[in-house]
Scaffold this motif. Structure first.
Motif, PDB file in Angstrom:
ATOM      1  N   GLN A 155       8.808 -19.520  13.461  1.00 39.05           N
ATOM      2  CA  GLN A 155       9.507 -18.570  14.427  1.00 39.05           C
ATOM      3  C   GLN A 155       8.648 -17.451  14.884  1.00 39.05           C
ATOM      4  N   ARG A 156       7.555 -17.145  14.167  1.00 43.68           N
ATOM      5  CA  ARG A 156       6.702 -16.076  14.383  1.00 43.68           C
ATOM      6  C   ARG A 156       7.596 -14.834  14.486  1.00 43.68           C
ATOM      7  N   GLN A 157       8.397 -14.568  13.553  1.00 41.62           N
ATOM      8  CA  GLN A 157       9.281 -13.571  13.637  1.00 41.62           C
ATOM      9  C   GLN A 157       9.124 -12.665  12.470  1.00 41.62           C
ATOM     10  N   LEU A 158       8.803 -11.234  12.547  1.00 34.84           N
ATOM     11  CA  LEU A 158       8.666 -10.544  11.462  1.00 34.84           C
ATOM     12  C   LEU A 158       9.974  -9.220  11.557  1.00 34.84           C
ATOM     13  N   ARG A 159      10.721  -9.465  10.598  1.00 38.88           N
ATOM     14  CA  ARG A 159      11.829  -8.603  10.589  1.00 38.88           C
ATOM     15  C   ARG A 159      11.743  -7.452   9.742  1.00 38.88           C
ATOM     16  N   PRO A 160      11.902  -6.108   9.900  1.00 41.71           N
ATOM     17  CA  PRO A 160      11.726  -5.147   9.047  1.00 41.71           C
ATOM     18  C   PRO A 160      12.954  -4.981   8.206  1.00 41.71           C
ATOM     19  N   LEU A 161      12.923  -4.927   6.684  1.00 42.47           N
ATOM     20  CA  LEU A 161      14.124  -4.976   5.869  1.00 42.47           C
ATOM     21  C   LEU A 161      14.529  -3.443   5.443  1.00 42.47           C
ATOM     22  N   LEU A 162      13.402  -2.773   4.839  1.00 39.48           N
ATOM     23  CA  LEU A 162      13.569  -1.450   4.107  1.00 39.48           C
ATOM     24  C   LEU A 162      12.439  -0.713   4.079  1.00 39.48           C
ATOM     25  N   ALA A 163      12.652   0.597   4.113  1.00 36.16           N
ATOM     26  CA  ALA A 163      11.485   1.465   3.717  1.00 36.16           C
ATOM     27  C   ALA A 163      11.258   1.379   2.172  1.00 36.16           C
ATOM     28  N   ALA A 164       9.930   1.428   2.012  1.00 35.43           N
ATOM     29  CA  ALA A 164       9.570   1.477   0.528  1.00 35.43           C
ATOM     30  C   ALA A 164      10.070   2.738  -0.207  1.00 35.43           C
ATOM     31  N   ASN A 165       9.768   3.680   0.494  1.00 30.87           N
ATOM     32  CA  ASN A 165      10.361   5.120   0.039  1.00 30.87           C
ATOM     33  C   ASN A 165      10.990   5.750   1.056  1.00 30.87           C
ATOM     34  N   PRO A 166      12.114   5.520   1.339  1.00 27.04           N
ATOM     35  CA  PRO A 166      13.125   6.100   2.230  1.00 27.04           C
ATOM     36  C   PRO A 166      13.100   7.764   2.420  1.00 27.04           C
ATOM     37  N   ARG A 167      12.886   8.564   1.565  1.00 25.59           N
ATOM     38  CA  ARG A 167      12.645   9.889   1.358  1.00 25.59           C
ATOM     39  C   ARG A 167      11.556  10.297   2.289  1.00 25.59           C
ATOM     40  N   LEU A 168      10.534   9.499   2.468  1.00 28.73           N
ATOM     41  CA  LEU A 168       9.290   9.801   3.018  1.00 28.73           C
ATOM     42  C   LEU A 168       9.428   9.490   4.612  1.00 28.73           C
ATOM     43  N   GLU A 169      10.478   8.652   5.072  1.00 34.97           N
ATOM     44  CA  GLU A 169      10.733   8.168   6.438  1.00 34.97           C
ATOM     45  C   GLU A 169      10.582   9.323   7.318  1.00 34.97           C
ATOM     46  N   GLY A 170      10.035   9.079   8.316  1.00 33.55           N
ATOM     47  CA  GLY A 170       9.633  10.268   9.403  1.00 33.55           C
ATOM     48  C   GLY A 170       8.820  11.339   9.202  1.00 33.55           C
ATOM     49  N   LEU A 171       8.393  11.440   7.838  1.00 36.32           N
ATOM     50  CA  LEU A 171       7.561  12.446   7.772  1.00 36.32           C
ATOM     51  C   LEU A 171       6.065  12.167   7.943  1.00 36.32           C
ATOM     52  N   THR A 172       5.197  13.091   8.507  1.00 35.37           N
ATOM     53  CA  THR A 172       3.744  12.675   8.605  1.00 35.37           C
ATOM     54  C   THR A 172       2.867  13.241   7.200  1.00 35.37           C
ATOM     55  N   LEU A 173       2.350  12.049   6.742  1.00 34.81           N
ATOM     56  CA  LEU A 173       1.459  12.136   5.681  1.00 34.81           C
ATOM     57  C   LEU A 173       0.042  12.458   5.984  1.00 34.81           C
ATOM     58  N   SER A 174      -0.335  13.136   4.698  1.00 37.07           N
ATOM     59  CA  SER A 174      -1.878  13.329   5.103  1.00 37.07           C
ATOM     60  C   SER A 174      -2.656  12.038   4.789  1.00 37.07           C
ATOM     61  N   GLN A 175      -3.739  11.981   5.724  1.00 41.20           N
ATOM     62  CA  GLN A 175      -4.879  10.941   5.447  1.00 41.20           C
ATOM     63  C   GLN A 175      -5.351  11.050   3.982  1.00 41.20           C
ATOM     64  N   VAL A 176      -5.702   9.710   3.431  1.00 41.90           N
ATOM     65  CA  VAL A 176      -6.285   9.581   2.190  1.00 41.90           C
ATOM     66  C   VAL A 176      -7.718   9.426   2.427  1.00 41.90           C
ATOM     67  N   THR A 177      -8.490  10.424   1.972  1.00 37.83           N
ATOM     68  CA  THR A 177      -9.679  10.186   1.939  1.00 37.83           C
ATOM     69  C   THR A 177     -10.358  10.106   0.490  1.00 37.83           C
ATOM     70  N   PRO A 178     -11.229   9.027   0.370  1.00 37.08           N
ATOM     71  CA  PRO A 178     -11.832   8.996  -0.724  1.00 37.08           C
ATOM     72  C   PRO A 178     -13.033  10.302  -1.123  1.00 37.08           C
ATOM     73  N   VAL A 179     -13.000  10.468  -2.548  1.00 33.55           N
ATOM     74  CA  VAL A 179     -13.733  11.485  -2.987  1.00 33.55           C
ATOM     75  C   VAL A 179     -14.719  10.911  -4.045  1.00 33.55           C
ATOM     76  N   THR A 180     -16.054  11.088  -3.843  1.00 34.49           N
ATOM     77  CA  THR A 180     -16.842  10.826  -4.974  1.00 34.49           C
ATOM     78  C   THR A 180     -17.826  11.865  -5.467  1.00 34.49           C
ATOM     79  N   TYR A 181     -18.096  12.118  -6.780  1.00 36.58           N
ATOM     80  CA  TYR A 181     -18.732  12.973  -7.412  1.00 36.58           C
ATOM     81  C   TYR A 181     -19.489  12.610  -8.698  1.00 36.58           C
TER      82      TYR A 181
END
Length: 187
Positions: A155-181
């Motif tokens: 049916q080419r249907q993609l239905r959202p079920l639930l958030a993986a971490n509901p406490r972070l729903e709607g929050l802007t999270l920082s970009q992940v940047t790899p660091v090498t040293y």
């Protein structure tokens, strides 16, 4: 030391045949993780060049492991299966993020297509129905904890079920940047 010896047998009443030996301290032998019934082989992990690779051993009593997937300088740490029969479809490993490499071309094509539809998020298939008419999947990224979806390909249907971490729903999270040293030993 703890030495593990792995055996298999074709049918009930048959003799047990050796598959592999692995010394837990050295960890240099084949470590079975999955029986691939369709491929008549065992899939597991094997050290090559100091890193875990995914290897197979055929159930034809030859006992010789063959490397199936290796990433230079990276531990391949997961075997991806789907469905009740746990059909082998790919492997996973982590660099700056978790990657899944699909060996099943249909599942890989679905993952790429869904990733494009979801704005480039990584798509990981969790399970499928017996008849493969529906899939449970997770889609997210380093800055998005993700969401679980139900996908029905016919049916080419993609239905959202639930958030993986509901406490972070709607929050802007920082970009992940790899660091090498450089480490103390120069690596």
């Amino acid at each position: 030391s703890n030495t593990f010896r792995y055996f298999h047998r074709t049918g009930e009443g048959d003799d047990w045949a050796p598959i592999a030996v692995n010394d837990e301290q050295v960890n240099d032998g084949f470590r079975p993780a999955h029986v691939d019934v369709a491929g008549n082989r065992i899939i597991g992990f094997l050290k090559r060049d100091g890193f875990d690779t995914v290897a197979t051993v055929p159930l034809d009593d030859s006992g010789v492991p063959t490397t199936l997937h290796q990433r230079q300088g990276v531990e391949v740490d997961g075997i991806v299966t789907l469905g009740l029969a746990r059909r082998f479809v790919g492997v996973s490993y982590v660099t700056e993020r978790r990657h899944v490499e699909y060996f099943d071309s249909a599942v890989g094509a679905m993952a790429r297509s869904l990733s494009r539809a979801l704005g480039g998020r990584e798509v990981v298939f969790i399970d499928q129905t017996i008849d493969a008419s529906a899939y449970l999947l997770w889609a997210g990224s380093g800055s998005d904890p993700g969401r679980y979806y139900l996908y029905r390909p016919a049916q080419r249907q993609l239905r959202p079920l639930l958030a993986a971490n509901p406490r972070l729903e709607g929050l802007t999270l920082s970009q992940v940047t790899p660091v090498t040293y450089p480490a103390a030993d120069g690596t």
